[in-house]
Design a protein around this motif. Structure first.
Motif, PDB file in Angstrom:
ATOM      1  N   UNK A 189       0.830  -1.209   0.000  1.00 30.78           N
ATOM      2  CA  UNK A 189       0.000   0.000   0.000  1.00 30.78           C
ATOM      3  C   UNK A 189       0.860   1.251   0.000  1.00 30.78           C
ATOM      4  N   UNK A 190       1.950   1.247   0.793  1.00 27.47           N
ATOM      5  CA  UNK A 190       2.837   2.409   0.822  1.00 27.47           C
ATOM      6  C   UNK A 190       3.493   2.626  -0.532  1.00 27.47           C
ATOM      7  N   UNK A 191       3.896   1.508  -1.151  1.00 25.36           N
ATOM      8  CA  UNK A 191       4.530   1.623  -2.466  1.00 25.36           C
ATOM      9  C   UNK A 191       3.539   2.176  -3.498  1.00 25.36           C
ATOM     10  N   UNK A 192       2.294   1.690  -3.452  1.00 24.22           N
ATOM     11  CA  UNK A 192       1.261   2.181  -4.364  1.00 24.22           C
ATOM     12  C   UNK A 192       1.001   3.671  -4.138  1.00 24.22           C
ATOM     13  N   UNK A 193       0.986   4.038  -2.837  1.00 24.42           N
ATOM     14  CA  UNK A 193       0.746   5.445  -2.527  1.00 24.42           C
ATOM     15  C   UNK A 193       1.868   6.319  -3.058  1.00 24.42           C
ATOM     16  N   UNK A 194       3.113   5.858  -2.894  1.00 24.68           N
ATOM     17  CA  UNK A 194       4.253   6.631  -3.389  1.00 24.68           C
ATOM     18  C   UNK A 194       4.227   6.746  -4.909  1.00 24.68           C
ATOM     19  N   UNK A 195       3.859   5.639  -5.554  1.00 27.60           N
ATOM     20  CA  UNK A 195       3.769   5.658  -7.027  1.00 27.60           C
ATOM     21  C   UNK A 195       2.702   6.640  -7.485  1.00 27.60           C
ATOM     22  N   UNK A 196       1.548   6.606  -6.818  1.00 31.77           N
ATOM     23  CA  UNK A 196       0.462   7.516  -7.174  1.00 31.77           C
ATOM     24  C   UNK A 196       0.877   8.968  -6.979  1.00 31.77           C
ATOM     25  N   UNK A 197       1.537   9.242  -5.835  1.00 28.03           N
ATOM     26  CA  UNK A 197       1.994  10.607  -5.586  1.00 28.03           C
ATOM     27  C   UNK A 197       3.003  11.046  -6.630  1.00 28.03           C
ATOM     28  N   UNK A 198       3.890  10.157  -7.020  1.00 27.06           N
ATOM     29  CA  UNK A 198       4.896  10.487  -8.025  1.00 27.06           C
ATOM     30  C   UNK A 198       4.234  10.825  -9.368  1.00 27.06           C
ATOM     31  N   UNK A 199       3.198  10.058  -9.700  1.00 28.94           N
ATOM     32  CA  UNK A 199       2.493  10.316 -10.961  1.00 28.94           C
ATOM     33  C   UNK A 199       1.852  11.701 -10.953  1.00 28.94           C
ATOM     34  N   UNK A 200       1.181  12.030  -9.818  1.00 29.07           N
ATOM     35  CA  UNK A 200       0.528  13.327  -9.748  1.00 29.07           C
ATOM     36  C   UNK A 200       1.542  14.466  -9.761  1.00 29.07           C
ATOM     37  N   UNK A 201       2.685  14.267  -9.074  1.00 28.45           N
ATOM     38  CA  UNK A 201       3.721  15.295  -9.098  1.00 28.45           C
ATOM     39  C   UNK A 201       4.229  15.512 -10.514  1.00 28.45           C
ATOM     40  N   UNK A 202       4.441  14.436 -11.245  1.00 28.13           N
ATOM     41  CA  UNK A 202       4.932  14.569 -12.619  1.00 28.13           C
ATOM     42  C   UNK A 202       3.889  15.262 -13.488  1.00 28.13           C
ATOM     43  N   UNK A 203       2.610  14.891 -13.300  1.00 29.71           N
ATOM     44  CA  UNK A 203       1.539  15.524 -14.063  1.00 29.71           C
ATOM     45  C   UNK A 203       1.500  17.017 -13.794  1.00 29.71           C
ATOM     46  N   UNK A 204       1.559  17.407 -12.506  1.00 30.24           N
ATOM     47  CA  UNK A 204       1.520  18.815 -12.151  1.00 30.24           C
ATOM     48  C   UNK A 204       2.761  19.547 -12.655  1.00 30.24           C
ATOM     49  N   UNK A 205       3.929  18.878 -12.538  1.00 28.79           N
ATOM     50  CA  UNK A 205       5.175  19.521 -12.943  1.00 28.79           C
ATOM     51  C   UNK A 205       5.234  19.754 -14.454  1.00 28.79           C
ATOM     52  N   UNK A 206       4.737  18.795 -15.228  1.00 26.22           N
ATOM     53  CA  UNK A 206       4.916  18.841 -16.679  1.00 26.22           C
ATOM     54  C   UNK A 206       3.852  19.634 -17.416  1.00 26.22           C
ATOM     55  N   UNK A 207       2.693  19.860 -16.788  1.00 30.96           N
ATOM     56  CA  UNK A 207       1.633  20.544 -17.521  1.00 30.96           C
ATOM     57  C   UNK A 207       2.067  21.962 -17.888  1.00 30.96           C
ATOM     58  N   UNK A 208       1.860  22.303 -19.156  1.00 34.73           N
ATOM     59  CA  UNK A 208       2.266  23.620 -19.648  1.00 34.73           C
ATOM     60  C   UNK A 208       1.091  24.595 -19.708  1.00 34.73           C
ATOM     61  N   UNK A 209      -0.117  24.067 -19.637  1.00 36.26           N
ATOM     62  CA  UNK A 209      -1.292  24.909 -19.841  1.00 36.26           C
ATOM     63  C   UNK A 209      -1.830  25.501 -18.548  1.00 36.26           C
ATOM     64  N   UNK A 210      -1.476  24.934 -17.406  1.00 31.91           N
ATOM     65  CA  UNK A 210      -2.099  25.335 -16.153  1.00 31.91           C
ATOM     66  C   UNK A 210      -1.043  25.589 -15.081  1.00 31.91           C
ATOM     67  N   UNK A 211      -1.052  26.824 -14.548  1.00 32.60           N
ATOM     68  CA  UNK A 211      -0.208  27.126 -13.390  1.00 32.60           C
ATOM     69  C   UNK A 211      -0.838  26.498 -12.158  1.00 32.60           C
ATOM     70  N   UNK A 212      -0.056  25.704 -11.429  1.00 30.23           N
ATOM     71  CA  UNK A 212      -0.545  25.078 -10.203  1.00 30.23           C
ATOM     72  C   UNK A 212       0.394  25.487  -9.069  1.00 30.23           C
ATOM     73  N   UNK A 213      -0.199  26.081  -8.018  1.00 26.40           N
ATOM     74  CA  UNK A 213       0.580  26.506  -6.857  1.00 26.40           C
ATOM     75  C   UNK A 213      -0.040  25.907  -5.595  1.00 26.40           C
ATOM     76  N   UNK A 214       0.763  25.649  -4.602  1.00 26.44           N
ATOM     77  CA  UNK A 214       0.282  25.169  -3.308  1.00 26.44           C
ATOM     78  C   UNK A 214       0.703  26.116  -2.205  1.00 26.44           C
ATOM     79  N   UNK A 215      -0.211  26.376  -1.245  1.00 33.20           N
ATOM     80  CA  UNK A 215       0.055  27.353  -0.183  1.00 33.20           C
ATOM     81  C   UNK A 215      -0.372  26.799   1.181  1.00 33.20           C
TER      82      UNK A 215
END
Length: 570
Positions: free
Chosen positions: A3-29
């Protein structure tokens, strides 16, 4: 462990998606506004690198000073309630101090054993605003000559005649028509015809008192406005006639095109009026056009003035107005349906077009009677009749499997729409007819948006709850802007036939059509082009991404729908 490995993989995917998107500025506060996430698109949109932004305050980075108190209250509310606020269009701040228009959405993510984080997702609106500005510019100017068009000329006349500081002065409006221009196109080709028009436009500019006192009205007609400078009607008439004679002589000067000498003749219609002027600008244009028709019919004169003997049209106006009051009860109205097709040429819906056959007046053009119906408010009862007949057709088609997919688009007058009981009227007609609301689409003109936009949106939302959809007709020729489009619950944009008629390579009409199609699709709206008459236009519009089409290429308006559904009977 898994479960931890799956969670880390999922988080990595979302981070890559957020990092690579060129059309949408995403900020966290964090709750204090400090930055904990800043993707690459944020760097591009706001100018701060990730290393510069992390740990800095939201309010120092991108929030203009005058917005800070309001934003702080909104952020506090989101963290307190652990939910976002409605998305909105905002003007935020770039690193260099310039304004960045964005469409901003917000959410708060709160996970067990972790601090809550507010995420902002901002879409950069700068390119859309530039496109909007280009749409607005092109809608004011003729695509061939780059002269002001009819719309800008009408606005110019209205502004000058109402705001003149010289009391009891007189002005003139001239319409110049190039004689037998169609024969130039037919015998020499459209490229030579375009060159003739460009030369005529250049010639007429020498006689224009200002940049927007000359316009191309369409095809082979130009308008010249002689401003409010004459102290008397006689002097205004003399100046206008002298100007007309100079224009005709100048246009007769031979021009060298494609190695050959060409000469054109012209006729001119003139109307005179007092300033300040209460007569609407389009009425003055109509008067000059009546005078032009008199000159064209004559074998002896090239210039004609509008006078009271030409006022037979006023009598006809009154006659039409009176007859309209009984058109519904006398069963004189009919609906002609024009097919709307998809990219494969398959009929998917129809536009309902009103026709009027009067026993004495004969077939009266909608261009003649619709404005009168709106002015006299008889459009209310006529509009109800159109809606009832359209819904009855929908209910009838729904009884047969082969036709149940068909929809109908109905034009709605702003006068109908602005009545307080319009939503209730539509609801009653839908219920009594048994029509499927989702098959009914209202076509609204941009003039409807020139008034109370909040009331328009409220009524549209009420109608949409019934299942009715909406199309914005003739987009790019009137008042609509992206600010309106982001608020209106639209389903479709309609490209005006004027732009479809000008789809030549690198033409402004083609640029405008492509811009509108791109705007519509970027906002998840269906785009339909009207006035499609050739296979070349059909193919060109398809290549631009247009999805639906309407025009003589697919069928003229007809009361016999089976003409467009071979082998099927309605």
């Amino acid at each position: 462990m898994t479960n931890n490995r799956d969670k880390q993989t999922s988080e990595a995917r979302f981070h890559k998606l957020f990092d690579d998107t060129q059309a949408m500025s995403i900020q966290g506060y964090r709750v204090d506004g400090s930055v904990v996430y800043w993707n690459a698109a944020s760097e591009r949109i706001y100018g701060y690198s990730t290393s510069e932004a992390l740990g800095r305050s939201l309010y120092d980075l991108i929030i203009p000073h005058e917005m800070r108190d309001e934003v702080k209250r909104a952020v506090a509310w989101m963290f307190d309630n652990e939910e976002g606020i409605p998305p909105a269009r905002l003007n935020l701040k770039h690193k260099d101090g310039t304004t960045v228009p964005v469409y901003s959405s917000h959410t708060v993510v709160s996970l067990p054993n972790d601090e809550p984080i507010m995420f902002c997702m901002d879409a950069d609106m700068r390119s859309l605003e530039m496109a909007e500005a280009e749409v607005q510019r092109l809608s004011y100017y003729d695509s061939l000559t780059d002269l002001p068009n009819r719309r800008l000329m009408l606005e110019r006349i209205t502004s000058v005649t109402r705001n003149t500081t010289v009391e009891s002065s007189f002005a003139a409006l001239l319409i110049v028509d190039i004689d037998n221009f169609h024969s130039i196109n037919e015998s020499l080709g459209y490229e030579i015809g375009d060159q003739v028009l460009l030369n005529c436009a250049e010639c007429l500019q020498r006689f224009s008192s200002s940049q927007d006192a000359l316009a191309r009205l369409g095809k082979d007609e130009f308008a010249v406005f002689l401003p409010c400078t004459a102290p008397s009607l006689d002097i205004a008439a003399t100046e206008a006639e002298q100007l007309g004679e100079q224009i005709i002589r100048a246009l007769k000067t031979p021009m060298l095109l494609d190695g050959r000498s060409h000469q054109v003749d012209a006729c001119i219609g003139i109307t005179l009026f007092r300033c300040p002027e209460a007569t609407p600008a389009d009425e003055l244009l109509r008067q000059a056009d009546i005078a032009l028709k008199m000159a064209k019919r004559s074998n002896t004169i090239d210039i004609s003035f509008f006078d009271q003997q030409m006022e037979s049209s006023v009598k006809k106006h009154l006659e039409i107005s009176q007859a309209l009051n009984h058109a519904v009860e006398n069963n004189e109205l009919a609906l002609a349906l024009q097919p709307q097709v998809n990219a494969q040429g398959e009929t998917v819906s129809f536009e309902a077009l009103l026709r009027w056959q009067h026993p004495e007046l004969g077939a009266v053009s909608p261009n003649d009677f619709i404005p009168i119906a709106e002015a006299t408010e008889s459009i209310i009862s006529i509009g109800d009749w159109v809606l009832e007949k359209s819904c009855q057709m929908l209910a009838h088609w729904n009884e047969e499997k082969a036709f149940e997919h068909l929809g109908i688009s109905v034009n709605v007058s702003s006068l109908q729409f602005r009545r307080g009981d319009f939503v209730e009227r539509v609801k009653n007609i839908l219920n009594s007819s048994g029509a499927t609301p989702s098959k009914l689409r209202f076509e609204l003109t941009e003039s409807l948006l020139a008034e109370d936009i909040d009331d328009v949106v409220e009524q549209m939302e009420s109608l949409r709850k019934l299942g009715v959809s909406f199309s914005l007709d003739d987009f790019g020729t009137g008042y609509a802007s992206l600010a309106y489009l982001t608020r209106l619950p639209l389903n479709e944009l309609k490209v005006d036939r004027a732009f479809v008629n000008d789809l030549g390579r690198h033409s402004k009409g083609a640029l405008l059509a492509e811009t509108i199609i791109s705007l519509g699709r970027s906002m998840n709206l269906t785009v339909i082009a009207e006035g499609v008459e050739t296979e070349q236009q059909f193919k060109r519009l398809q290549n631009m991404g247009c999805q639906h089409f309407q025009g003589y290429l697919f069928g003229k308006p007809s009361t016999n729908v089976k003409d467009y559904l071979p082998g099927k009977s309605l």
